[in-house]
Every structure is written in structure tokens, then in C-alpha cells.
Design an enzyme around this catalytic site. Structure first.
Site, PDB file in Angstrom:
ATOM      1  CG  HIS A 108       6.817  -7.396   4.100  1.00 39.42           C
ATOM      2  ND1 HIS A 108       6.716  -6.693   5.154  1.00 39.42           N
ATOM      3  CD2 HIS A 108       6.544  -7.238   2.775  1.00 39.42           C
ATOM      4  CE1 HIS A 108       5.799  -6.128   4.406  1.00 39.42           C
ATOM      5  NE2 HIS A 108       5.336  -6.256   3.756  1.00 39.42           N
ATOM      6  CG  ASN A 157      11.880  -2.770  10.980  1.00 45.48           C
ATOM      7  OD1 ASN A 157      11.417  -2.212  11.890  1.00 45.48           O
ATOM      8  ND2 ASN A 157      11.140  -3.156   9.835  1.00 45.48           N
ATOM      9  CD  GLU A 159       3.174  -5.492   0.517  1.00 43.79           C
ATOM     10  OE1 GLU A 159       4.064  -5.264  -0.312  1.00 43.79           O
ATOM     11  OE2 GLU A 159       3.017  -5.223   1.142  1.00 43.79           O
TER      12      GLU A 159
END
Length: 185
Positions: free
Chosen positions: A151, A142, A177
Site C-alpha cells: 500500500h 504480493n 499511517e
């Protein structure tokens, strides 16, 4: 070369932004953000800029104030401050093609902030159910980590999976997150 000839070259601008997982190199072309590189020490930055020059042509120029980079920096800083959940930036996909690009585009479009997906699930989403190892390779290649959220791809057995930025960085991003508890140390 006259100034007109230089205009035809791919213009690559770059800047380094400090984040909760260390310095990130952001690079952009006229098309959009083209590369995000972890652990952007001088040596890493030098290698990354050399790769960009050879892959895209043209010499990368440090230009944190260029409009595209300034906006990318604002969004990255807001994300790490917990104030932004999605990146709204034009992306230049020219560093990646084929299956890898297909998988990363699906990831960017289909796995929002605070969610995770298994390698196998992502393979199924792009119509290649047996390709979970290839999905892992796509994540490893990526060119736009954090912004294209590799991730968020984890192992189906609950393992965290690999990560180009290192597992500590992956854990911190998932904690940011709300997927994982904040690391204690």
C-alpha cells in the site's frame, strides 16, 4: 498415512482477524507468515485455503491460538489500533520468487511506516530502473499485503496506484499511517 508421515507435510495454520479494512485471513507455516488475504468472507477464504493447499501441500488448519498466528494477530490488531508501526514477524516467502520476491523484500526492508515510494523508485532500488510496470505486477502478486506494505507504493504523478485490496482499503491504510488525510466518509 501414519502420524509420522503427516509430520513431514507442510503444516499450514490460519485464522481470520477483523480489521479497519475488513476481515483479513492470516496463514502461516513453520517458516513464518505465508499469506494475508483481504475481504476474507467465507467464499474468499475457501478459495484462498484451496490455493494454499495446492501450492504448499497439506490441508490448512484453523488455529488462531497457534503461537505464530497469535503473535501475528496481536501485531495486526496493534497496527490497526495505531499502536504499532512495524511488523516483527518471521515471513515465509515460498509463495513468491524471482524479481517479485526481490522487490517485495526491498519494500519490506526499505519503506517504513508513514512513507511512500514510487513504482519507478522501487524498480531503481532493485537495480532495474526500467521496470516500474513489473514492480506494479509484483505488488499485485504480493502474498503478504499489509505486513509487506505494498500500500506504500504509489504513482510518481501523485496518483494512488492500484491495490489488490481495493482503493478504499489502500486509502485507509495510508490514512492510518498519516500519509493521507482520514477519509471523510
Amino acid at each position: 498415512m501414519d502420524s509420522h508421515g503427516q509430520q513431514d507435510e507442510q503444516r499450514i495454520v490460519w485464522a481470520v482477524v477483523d480489521t479497519g479494512i475488513g476481515p483479513l485471513l492470516l496463514a502461516a507455516t513453520r517458516e513464518g507468515l505465508v499469506n494475508v488475504v483481504f475481504h476474507a468472507t467465507d467464499a474468499v477464504r475457501h478459495r484462498a485455503l484451496g490455493r494454499l493447499a495446492s501450492r504448499l501441500g497439506g490441508e490448512p488448519v484453523e488455529a488462531p491460538g497457534s503461537p505464530l498466528l497469535a503473535e501475528a494477530i496481536r501485531q495486526v490488531e496493534a497496527y490497526f489500533a495505531g499502536e504499532r508501526r512495524a511488523f516483527e514477524l518471521p515471513l515465509d516467502w515460498s509463495l513468491i520468487s524471482g524479481f517479485n520476491r526481490q522487490v517485495l523484500r526491498e519494500l519490506a526492508a526499505g519503506v517504513p511506516f508513514g512513507q511512500v515510494v514510487g513504482y519507478g523508485d522501487l524498480a531503481r532500488r532493485v537495480g532495474q530502473p526500467g521496470a516500474s510496470q513489473a514492480v506494479g505486477a509484483a505488488m499485485g502478486s504480493n502474498p503478504l499485503p499489509v505486513v509487506v506494505p505494498c500500500h506504500r507504493v504509489v504513482e510518481s504523478d501523485g496518483g494512488i496506484g492500484g491495490f489488490g485490496g481495493g482503493l478504499e482499503a489502500k486509502r485507509k491504510l495510508l490514512a492510518l499511517e498519516g500519509v493521507l488525510p482520514e477519509p471523510l466518509f
